[in-house]
Write an enzyme that holds these catalytic residues in place. Structure first.
Site, PDB file in Angstrom:
ATOM      1  N   GLU A   1       0.919  -1.184  -0.009  1.00 15.49           N
ATOM      2  CA  GLU A   1      -0.026   0.082  -0.048  1.00 15.49           C
ATOM      3  C   GLU A   1       0.865   1.262  -0.007  1.00 15.49           C
ATOM      4  OE1 GLU A   1      -2.465   0.144   3.679  1.00 15.49           O
ATOM      5  OE2 GLU A   1      -3.170  -2.000   3.057  1.00 15.49           O
TER       6      GLU A   1
ATOM      7  N   ASP B   1      -4.581   8.772  10.850  1.00 17.23           N
ATOM      8  CA  ASP B   1      -3.175   8.608  10.901  1.00 17.23           C
ATOM      9  C   ASP B   1      -2.507   8.719  12.166  1.00 17.23           C
ATOM     10  OD1 ASP B   1      -2.700   7.245   8.541  1.00 17.23           O
ATOM     11  OD2 ASP B   1      -2.606   9.129   7.590  1.00 17.23           O
TER      12      ASP B   1
END
Length: 270
Positions: A53, A64
């Site tokens: 990814e 995140d």
């Protein structure tokens, strides 16, 4: 040129045939530099990861944790553009022949243009895109374009998703389902086992797609635990941290090589 969704499907079928989970790795493009990131990603795939990814860094990465945010900031301050992310996909796929996806928030893709982005991703040899914040009900245009170009559309599900919601998401998705092991941001250190196992079981009741688990997996022991019930184990923050903590690029490559080898052994130990 068509994308590599079939390569992604075949890779997950192959790892299932070997009675193991796939190891899926993540790094943001442009970190520590564009070329340095390409080298690190290639090293990780050559050390035992099955799928990669490539993160598309975003200025507001709400899902995140601080480690990935730091890497994103380094990439963005280095002048990273979407063309560099696509170049990364092209280079890593050319070097390894393994499935490469982009993981992105929706806003940068929407600004770039769906037709332009999907066309260029397919031309780069990409297998598809993980869209972490695109609601399924707003994804019709994207999915039509991705399907036409042979690109997978991977959606993220969470433990809080209702069964009806899971069915809606898994019906719309392709490639695999990304199951978030924890409620929260990437890089969490809590145990991932129980909630993730329950979520995987619920998702599998709605789809034949492989279910891959990420968020919160950072050690080989955790990878072994998750590989016992998931079709794929996704590791990102630990690899980012290995590069961030290294005093120089070569030391960082050695660190991610060793970590990836240990994680690859771990997913085979289930």
């Amino acid at each position: 040129m068509s994308g590599n969704r079939q390569l992604l499907t075949d890779t997950l079928a192959k790892t299932a045939g070997e009675n193991r989970a796939a190891l899926i790795a993540y790094l943001p493009a442009g970190f520590p530099t564009v070329d340095g990131g390409i080298t690190a990603m290639t090293t990780i795939l050559e050390s035992g990861a099955d799928i990669f990814e490539v993160g598309l860094p975003h200025s507001d990465p709400v899902l995140d944790g601080p480690i990935v945010q730091t890497a994103d900031d380094i990439a963005l301050r280095g002048g990273l553009r979407i063309k560099d992310v696509l170049r990364t996909v092209r280079a890593v796929y050319a070097a390894t022949g393994k499935p490469i996806l982009i993981m992105s928030y929706w806003n940068p893709i929407q600004r770039y243009g769906i037709e332009r982005f999907t066309t260029e991703l397919a031309a780069a040899g990409g297998a598809g895109c993980i869209l972490s914040d695109l609601p399924v009900q707003e994804s019709t245009e994207w999915r039509a374009r991705a399907d036409a170009l042979g690109l997978a559309t991977v959606f993220v599900v969470a433990p809080s998703s209702t069964n009806d919601r899971l069915a809606e998401i898994t019906t719309a998705g392709s490639g695999f389902v990304y199951a978030s092991a924890l409620m929260g941001v990437t890089g969490s250190e809590r145990s991932v086992g129980a909630a993730a196992s329950t979520l995987v079981r619920r998702v599998k009741a709605t789809t034949d797609l492989p279910v891959c688990v990420g968020i919160g997996i950072s050690t080989p022991a955790q990878a072994t635990e998750v590989a016992a019930f998931a079709d794929g184990v996704i590791v990102g923050t630990a690899l980012v941290k290995a590069l961030l903590d290294a005093p120089d690029e070569q030391t960082g490559l050695t660190a991610v090589r060793h970590l990836t080898t240990a994680l690859a052994d771990a997913v085979r130990a289930r």
